[in-house]
Write a protein that holds these residues in place. Structure first.
Motif, PDB file in Angstrom:
ATOM      1  N   ASN A 353      -2.264  -3.046   1.913  1.00  0.00           N
ATOM      2  CA  ASN A 353      -1.178  -3.979   2.198  1.00  0.00           C
ATOM      3  C   ASN A 353      -0.512  -4.372   0.886  1.00  0.00           C
ATOM      4  OD1 ASN A 353       0.556  -5.987   3.002  1.00  0.00           O
ATOM      5  ND2 ASN A 353      -0.939  -7.028   4.313  1.00  0.00           N
ATOM      6  N   ALA A 354       0.570  -3.682   0.556  1.00  0.00           N
ATOM      7  CA  ALA A 354       1.243  -3.925  -0.716  1.00  0.00           C
ATOM      8  C   ALA A 354       1.960  -5.270  -0.729  1.00  0.00           C
ATOM      9  CB  ALA A 354       2.233  -2.803  -1.010  1.00  0.00           C
ATOM     10  N   ALA A 355       2.364  -5.745   0.447  1.00  0.00           N
ATOM     11  CA  ALA A 355       3.127  -6.995   0.485  1.00  0.00           C
ATOM     12  C   ALA A 355       2.239  -8.201   0.187  1.00  0.00           C
ATOM     13  CB  ALA A 355       3.781  -7.143   1.848  1.00  0.00           C
ATOM     14  N   HIS A 356       1.049  -8.219   0.758  1.00  0.00           N
ATOM     15  CA  HIS A 356       0.162  -9.361   0.557  1.00  0.00           C
ATOM     16  C   HIS A 356      -1.255  -8.864   0.309  1.00  0.00           C
ATOM     17  CE1 HIS A 356       3.129 -12.389   1.697  1.00  0.00           C
ATOM     18  NE2 HIS A 356       3.482 -11.577   2.685  1.00  0.00           N
ATOM     19  N   CYS A 357      -1.689  -8.993  -0.932  1.00  0.00           N
ATOM     20  CA  CYS A 357      -3.067  -8.628  -1.274  1.00  0.00           C
ATOM     21  C   CYS A 357      -3.962  -9.831  -0.983  1.00  0.00           C
ATOM     22  CB  CYS A 357      -3.147  -8.255  -2.753  1.00  0.00           C
ATOM     23  SG  CYS A 357      -4.795  -7.833  -3.313  1.00  0.00           S
ATOM     24  N   ARG A 358      -4.894  -9.657  -0.041  1.00  0.00           N
ATOM     25  CA  ARG A 358      -5.775 -10.744   0.384  1.00  0.00           C
ATOM     26  C   ARG A 358      -7.193 -10.464  -0.112  1.00  0.00           C
ATOM     27  NH1 ARG A 358      -4.202 -13.731   4.875  1.00  0.00           N
ATOM     28  NH2 ARG A 358      -6.332 -13.694   5.679  1.00  0.00           N
ATOM     29  N   LEU A 359      -7.735 -11.408  -0.856  1.00  0.00           N
ATOM     30  CA  LEU A 359      -9.081 -11.257  -1.405  1.00  0.00           C
ATOM     31  C   LEU A 359     -10.004 -12.329  -0.827  1.00  0.00           C
ATOM     32  CD1 LEU A 359      -8.279 -10.773  -5.213  1.00  0.00           C
ATOM     33  CD2 LEU A 359      -8.427  -9.023  -3.447  1.00  0.00           C
ATOM     34  N   GLU A 360     -11.203 -11.912  -0.469  1.00  0.00           N
ATOM     35  CA  GLU A 360     -12.261 -12.859  -0.086  1.00  0.00           C
ATOM     36  C   GLU A 360     -13.279 -12.864  -1.223  1.00  0.00           C
ATOM     37  OE1 GLU A 360     -13.839 -12.452   3.870  1.00  0.00           O
ATOM     38  OE2 GLU A 360     -11.925 -11.626   4.605  1.00  0.00           O
ATOM     39  N   VAL A 361     -13.484 -14.035  -1.771  1.00  0.00           N
ATOM     40  CA  VAL A 361     -14.247 -14.157  -3.016  1.00  0.00           C
ATOM     41  C   VAL A 361     -15.387 -15.155  -2.853  1.00  0.00           C
ATOM     42  CG1 VAL A 361     -14.092 -14.708  -5.476  1.00  0.00           C
ATOM     43  CG2 VAL A 361     -12.130 -13.686  -4.308  1.00  0.00           C
ATOM     44  N   ARG A 371      -8.025 -15.760  -1.263  1.00  0.00           N
ATOM     45  CA  ARG A 371      -6.919 -15.776  -2.209  1.00  0.00           C
ATOM     46  C   ARG A 371      -5.985 -14.629  -1.877  1.00  0.00           C
ATOM     47  NH1 ARG A 371      -8.157 -20.134  -2.757  1.00  0.00           N
ATOM     48  NH2 ARG A 371      -8.719 -21.315  -4.622  1.00  0.00           N
ATOM     49  N   GLN A 372      -4.666 -14.844  -2.072  1.00  0.00           N
ATOM     50  CA  GLN A 372      -3.721 -13.768  -1.791  1.00  0.00           C
ATOM     51  C   GLN A 372      -2.531 -13.847  -2.737  1.00  0.00           C
ATOM     52  OE1 GLN A 372      -2.697 -14.290   2.316  1.00  0.00           O
ATOM     53  NE2 GLN A 372      -1.220 -15.919   1.922  1.00  0.00           N
ATOM     54  N   HIS A 373      -1.865 -12.685  -2.906  1.00  0.00           N
ATOM     55  CA  HIS A 373      -0.719 -12.610  -3.806  1.00  0.00           C
ATOM     56  C   HIS A 373       0.081 -11.364  -3.480  1.00  0.00           C
ATOM     57  CE1 HIS A 373       1.628 -12.551  -7.558  1.00  0.00           C
ATOM     58  NE2 HIS A 373       1.304 -13.823  -7.649  1.00  0.00           N
ATOM     59  N   VAL A 374       1.367 -11.381  -3.781  1.00  0.00           N
ATOM     60  CA  VAL A 374       2.229 -10.225  -3.530  1.00  0.00           C
ATOM     61  C   VAL A 374       2.066  -9.215  -4.667  1.00  0.00           C
ATOM     62  CG1 VAL A 374       4.613  -9.434  -3.282  1.00  0.00           C
ATOM     63  CG2 VAL A 374       3.897 -11.608  -2.266  1.00  0.00           C
ATOM     64  N   LEU A 375       1.872  -7.932  -4.281  1.00  0.00           N
ATOM     65  CA  LEU A 375       1.778  -6.841  -5.255  1.00  0.00           C
ATOM     66  C   LEU A 375       2.731  -5.723  -4.849  1.00  0.00           C
ATOM     67  CD1 LEU A 375      -2.075  -6.442  -5.801  1.00  0.00           C
ATOM     68  CD2 LEU A 375      -0.449  -7.498  -7.356  1.00  0.00           C
ATOM     69  N   PHE A 376       3.137  -4.933  -5.834  1.00  0.00           N
ATOM     70  CA  PHE A 376       3.949  -3.757  -5.541  1.00  0.00           C
ATOM     71  C   PHE A 376       3.027  -2.559  -5.319  1.00  0.00           C
ATOM     72  CE2 PHE A 376       6.711  -6.501  -8.055  1.00  0.00           C
ATOM     73  CZ  PHE A 376       7.819  -6.564  -7.223  1.00  0.00           C
ATOM     74  N   ARG A 377       3.412  -1.680  -4.420  1.00  0.00           N
ATOM     75  CA  ARG A 377       2.624  -0.488  -4.112  1.00  0.00           C
ATOM     76  C   ARG A 377       2.432   0.338  -5.382  1.00  0.00           C
ATOM     77  NH1 ARG A 377       1.000   2.328   0.251  1.00  0.00           N
ATOM     78  NH2 ARG A 377       1.981   0.846   1.648  1.00  0.00           N
ATOM     79  N   HIS A 378       1.217   0.894  -5.512  1.00  0.00           N
ATOM     80  CA  HIS A 378       0.816   1.735  -6.640  1.00  0.00           C
ATOM     81  C   HIS A 378       0.763   0.964  -7.967  1.00  0.00           C
ATOM     82  CE1 HIS A 378       1.155   4.936  -3.834  1.00  0.00           C
ATOM     83  NE2 HIS A 378       2.486   4.908  -3.790  1.00  0.00           N
TER      84      HIS A 378
END
Length: 389
Positions: A353-361, A371-378
């Motif tokens: 999911n390039a639009a919203h990177c969701r992390l469980e920490v 935690r989540q944040h927007v990332l660009f693909r690749h």
């Protein structure tokens, strides 16, 4: 009157910039950053901290304490012998040049300066170095009292600086465990410069305030001089997280500083008490270093590979990881809903999911947070994480 005092004060400040320790400390702060960046790029293919971090903070971290000690010094009229200042400077510069920052606490150079001056006095030794004349002096008399108080105050400053800044710029270092796996230890290697106002260049203030004590430096009489005191520090943490270890370490140092300062103040009644205060400070400071070093050498690594997720070893500045509030020592267990157990799985899951990177920490208390944040693909490298492989 005011104008004359200000002129003398400006002269005293000007002498600060003529002291070689100022430029040597700055140069070696730059070198610390240079060698740190080389190691970080070699091990992690990334620079964790800006290369000029150590040089930028060598004066900034301690300026508040420099002001506090200067006010105390001037208000109390603490007069230190000029000959001791010169011998102290030599020891201080030697420690800096030799990268001996484990012995960088100011109390070591302070004590060595006093002992050196007294030995020169006993054996009637003297020599010249550049424009300085080194002559022995019976330093273990009333003159040791302000030196001991200054040593205690510098220990207090050192402790608070370590407590506040020790963990901030700790650099991760990749090491091999006894089982052959990778783990992290965190190294803080710093030089801090404290410009402290001492009593005093010129006889202007003495003219209006006859009680004010004075000392001589060379052939000139002084009332105020801004003198550079250097604090070096080097320590590793691996059994404890840096954010917990260094504040604890610093607290023990400033507690010692308060004890030394209080005992030294009683030296005005009997100079021997001030000598005991300096000796106590040296021995106790050595013990603190040894005990904390030994504790960190034993036991498991706080940051090492985990079977249930990917351990965070470092967070790059101004990165998505930093903006998400990720911290060293936390364990990423899921990315975009996918369980991850190593670095490759983590970055593969990031691409889901390039639009919203969701992390469980899992945080330091073992509690799960999202935690989540927007990332660009690749562009997974933009996450800004250093991971234990």
């Amino acid at each position: 009157m005011v104008q004359e005092i200000l002129i003398e004060l400006v002269k005293g400040i000007g002498r600060f910039f003529l002291h070689p320790a100022v430029y040597i400390t700055l140069l070696f702060s730059v070198l610390i950053g240079y060698f740190r960046v080389k190691r970080e790029r070699k091990q992690f293919r990334a620079r964790i901290l800006w290369g000029w971090t150590e040089a930028k903070h060598f004066l900034l971290d301690g300026y508040v304490w420099a002001i506090i000690i200067s006010v105390i010094s001037v208000a109390a009229g603490l007069v230190v012998p000029s000959s001791w200042l010169m011998v102290y400077s030599v020891w201080m510069i030697i420690f800096v040049i030799l990268f001996m920052y484990q012995a960088g606490s100011a109390i070591y150079a302070i004590a060595l300066g006093a002992v050196t001056l007294y030995i020169m006095y006993l054996y009637e030794w003297s020599f010249e170095l550049f424009t300085w004349d080194f002559i022995g002096q019976d330093i273990f008399s009333e003159m040791i009292v302000p030196i001991a108080i200054l040593a205690g105050l510098l220990l207090v400053a050192e402790g608070f600086i370590i407590q506040k800044h020790g963990a901030t710029n700790a650099s991760p270092k990749l090491v091999k465990t006894a089982r052959g796996s990778e783990a992290m230890e965190y190294v803080t290697k710093r030089l801090w410069l404290l410009p402290i106002l001492l009593v005093i260049p010129g006889d202007v203030i003495h003219t209006y305030l006859p009680y004010w004590p004075q000392f001589t430096l060379g052939e000139s009489t002084f009332s105020l001089v801004l003198f550079p005191f250097v604090i070096g520090f080097q320590q590793k943490s691996r059994h404890s997280l840096a954010e917990k270890f260094f504040p604890h370490y610093g607290k023990r140092v400033w507690h010692l500083g308060i004890i030394v300062t209080v005992i030294a103040a009683f030296g005005y009644l009997e100079p021997l008490i001030a000598i005991i205060a300096v000796g106590l400070g040296v021995i106790a400071r050595l013990l603190i270093s040894y005990i904390e070093y030994t504790k960190e050498r034993n036991g498991s690594y706080a940051v090492s590979p985990q079977s249930n997720g990917v351990m965070i070893a470092g967070v790059l500045s101004d990165s998505p990881a930093e903006k998400m509030g990720l911290k060293i020592g936390e364990c990423i267990v899921k990315v975009n809903g996918q369980k991850v157990t190593d670095e490759q799985e983590l970055y593969e899951a990031v691409q889901i999911n390039a639009a919203h990177c969701r992390l469980e920490v899992l945080d330091h208390n073992g509690e799960l947070r999202l935690r989540q944040h927007v990332l660009f693909r690749h562009d997974h490298y933009r996450l800004g994480l250093i991971l234990v492989r």
